[in-house]
Design an enzyme around this catalytic site. Structure first.
Site, PDB file in Angstrom:
ATOM      1  CD1 TRP A  24     161.465 -19.380   1.144  1.00  0.00           C
ATOM      2  CD2 TRP A  24     159.594 -18.989  -0.010  1.00  0.00           C
ATOM      3  NE1 TRP A  24     160.439 -20.024   1.782  1.00  0.00           N
ATOM      4  CE2 TRP A  24     159.276 -19.795   1.110  1.00  0.00           C
ATOM      5  CE3 TRP A  24     158.572 -18.597  -0.883  1.00  0.00           C
ATOM      6  CZ2 TRP A  24     157.981 -20.224   1.363  1.00  0.00           C
ATOM      7  CZ3 TRP A  24     157.285 -19.028  -0.624  1.00  0.00           C
ATOM      8  CH2 TRP A  24     156.993 -19.828   0.471  1.00  0.00           C
ATOM      9  CD  GLU A  37     161.479 -16.496   6.718  1.00  0.00           C
ATOM     10  OE1 GLU A  37     160.705 -16.519   7.686  1.00  0.00           O
ATOM     11  OE2 GLU A  37     161.996 -17.525   6.245  1.00  0.00           O
ATOM     12  CB  THR A  43     150.211 -16.805   6.025  1.00  0.00           C
ATOM     13  OG1 THR A  43     149.651 -15.552   6.410  1.00  0.00           O
ATOM     14  CG2 THR A  43     149.436 -17.333   4.834  1.00  0.00           C
ATOM     15  CG  LEU A  80     148.691 -13.228   2.686  1.00  0.00           C
ATOM     16  CD1 LEU A  80     148.406 -14.659   2.312  1.00  0.00           C
ATOM     17  CD2 LEU A  80     149.869 -12.713   1.849  1.00  0.00           C
ATOM     18  N   GLY A  81     145.361 -11.217   4.834  1.00  0.00           N
ATOM     19  CA  GLY A  81     145.161 -10.806   6.226  1.00  0.00           C
ATOM     20  C   GLY A  81     146.396 -10.177   6.859  1.00  0.00           C
ATOM     21  CE1 TYR A  82     146.957 -11.713  12.551  1.00  0.00           C
ATOM     22  CE2 TYR A  82     146.623 -13.243  10.746  1.00  0.00           C
ATOM     23  CZ  TYR A  82     146.495 -12.921  12.081  1.00  0.00           C
ATOM     24  OH  TYR A  82     145.898 -13.815  12.943  1.00  0.00           O
ATOM     25  CE1 TYR A 120     161.351 -17.132  12.185  1.00  0.00           C
ATOM     26  CE2 TYR A 120     160.253 -15.399  10.913  1.00  0.00           C
ATOM     27  CZ  TYR A 120     160.803 -16.667  11.002  1.00  0.00           C
ATOM     28  OH  TYR A 120     160.823 -17.470   9.893  1.00  0.00           O
ATOM     29  CG  ASP A 138     158.636 -20.312  12.879  1.00  0.00           C
ATOM     30  OD1 ASP A 138     159.073 -21.179  13.667  1.00  0.00           O
ATOM     31  OD2 ASP A 138     158.290 -20.569  11.710  1.00  0.00           O
ATOM     32  CB  CYS A 192     157.365 -31.479  15.967  1.00  0.00           C
ATOM     33  SG  CYS A 192     157.219 -31.349  17.754  1.00  0.00           S
ATOM     34  CB  SER A 302     143.967 -12.875  16.336  1.00  0.00           C
ATOM     35  OG  SER A 302     144.330 -11.514  16.306  1.00  0.00           O
TER      36      SER A 302
END
Ligand code: SF4
Length: 362
Positions: A24, A37, A43, A80-82, A120, A138, A192, A302
């Site tokens: 993308w 996005e 994910t 993929l969930g959510y 976001y 994010d 990080c 979650s």
């Protein structure tokens, strides 16, 4: 474009050499960036990548996605969930096609009025698609900024959130927001990282307050996790000759629009067989004979854990009703693949298709 500050110059130089080549990023199609996005929220890139490629191959334009049935979109999203992300993307694209001529609006306030586009996402689309000077925080950016500026306090609190957005906006190089946001995302994903950040390789190590104070492993600060509830659910898998009863969950809420073998909470001390008989009667209006256990599946969301106790049941009498669901139907085992299933329910299907009966943990 103004002069770059030293940390931003170092960050962008690192990004130019080490940024991830993602499909993308080459694309300038706003819709493709939007889909990517949405998938990347919650994910990892490696998991999202094959889904993204299949999704764009099937629905290459906003118009094609807007015309697709939601059931097909959920089926594509399966695993993929959510799933609220998929429902909102579908709804959002339909709105943009219907009311905006399939053109995303080029300002943050208008973007945020589209279903599924929060703070976001609006920042990400504004900077990546329209080149606007907008930050997009994010999880990766929050972590990097919390360390870079040694921001203390509960990372989930509104006060810390606002401080991080303020830091991001102050650091943002005018005219380079898209690269800046993506550079910080990549830095968070590769250098990080949440545990044991790789500070020796970090392009902004000389600017990092957390590293200077030796607290990089302690930031961002988290509050102690609340203990999540664990529910035991009876799942009667009701057979009527060669067909089995399935139901679609209500469109909104947890796993909205997905299909399942409908079930209900077990009572303390109740056996799975007794619970399945009771649930079939109380929730579905069916009298059933409970037979063999099919599978016991543990699954973590979650905010809660569930254990599904699936039991094979034979239909005896009654008309199925499922007040909580929009649709119920009797389906052949060979037809189950056509529907979108949550991961835990799919485990039950695998056993029905001949997999081994077992305790399944995810
Ligand atoms: Fe993160 Fe370490 Fe870089 Fe600071 S120096 S931003 S803690 S990787």
């Amino acid at each position: 474009m103004g002069a770059l500050t030293p940390p931003v110059r170092r960050l962008l130089a690192w990004y130019a050499r080490h940024g991830r080549a993602l499909p993308w990023r080459g694309a300038r199609d706003p819709y493709h960036i939007w889909v990517s996005e949405v998938m990347l929220q919650q994910t990892q890139v490696d998991t999202a990548l094959p889904y993204y490629e299949r999704f764009i191959a099937r629905w290459p334009t906003m118009q094609s996605l807007a015309a697709a049935p939601l059931d097909d979109v959920l089926k594509m999203w399966e695993g993929l969930g959510y799933y609220a992300r998929a429902r909102n993307l579908h709804k959002g694209v339909q709105l943009v096609v219907r009311e905006m001529g399939a053109q995303l609006p080029g300002d943050v306030a208008a973007l945020r009025r589209i279903p599924g586009i929060g703070r976001y996402m609006a920042g990400a689309l504004a900077s990546l698609v329209f080149g606007l000077d907008e930050p997009a925080l994010d999880g990766n950016l929050r972590r990097v900024l919390a360390r870079l500026f040694a921001v203390r306090g509960d990372a989930k609190s509104a006060a810390v959130e606002e401080r991080l957005w303020t830091h991001a906006r102050a650091l943002l190089p005018r005219g380079r927001a898209g690269d800046f946001n993506q550079a910080l995302m990549d830095l968070g994903a590769r250098i990080c990282v949440p545990r044991r950040p790789r500070c020796l390789l970090c392009p902004v190590q000389t600017d990092c307050r957390a590293l200077a104070e030796g607290v990089q492993d302690e930031l961002p600060e988290k509050t102690a996790k609340k203990k999540v509830p664990h529910h035991q659910l009876a799942v009667p898998v009701v057979f009527k000759r060669e067909r089995v009863l399935i139901a679609q969950r209500p469109a909104d809420g947890l796993l909205g629009g997905m299909w399942e073998f409908p079930g209900g909470r077990m009572k303390r001390g109740e056996s799975a067989e007794a619970a399945c008989r009771r649930v079939a009667h109380a929730a579905l209006g069916l009298t059933v004979r409970a037979g063999e256990p099919i599978a016991t599946v543990d699954h973590a969301f979650s905010h809660m854990r569930v254990t599904l106790h699936a039991v094979r049941c034979e239909y005896a009498s009654g008309e199925p009703n499922a007040p909580e669901s929009e649709r119920v139907r009797w389906a052949r085992l060979s037809e189950l693949e056509r529907f979108a299933w949550p991961v835990a329910q799919r485990k039950i299907i695998e056993v029905l298709h001949g997999g081994r009966k077992k305790r399944i943990r995810e």
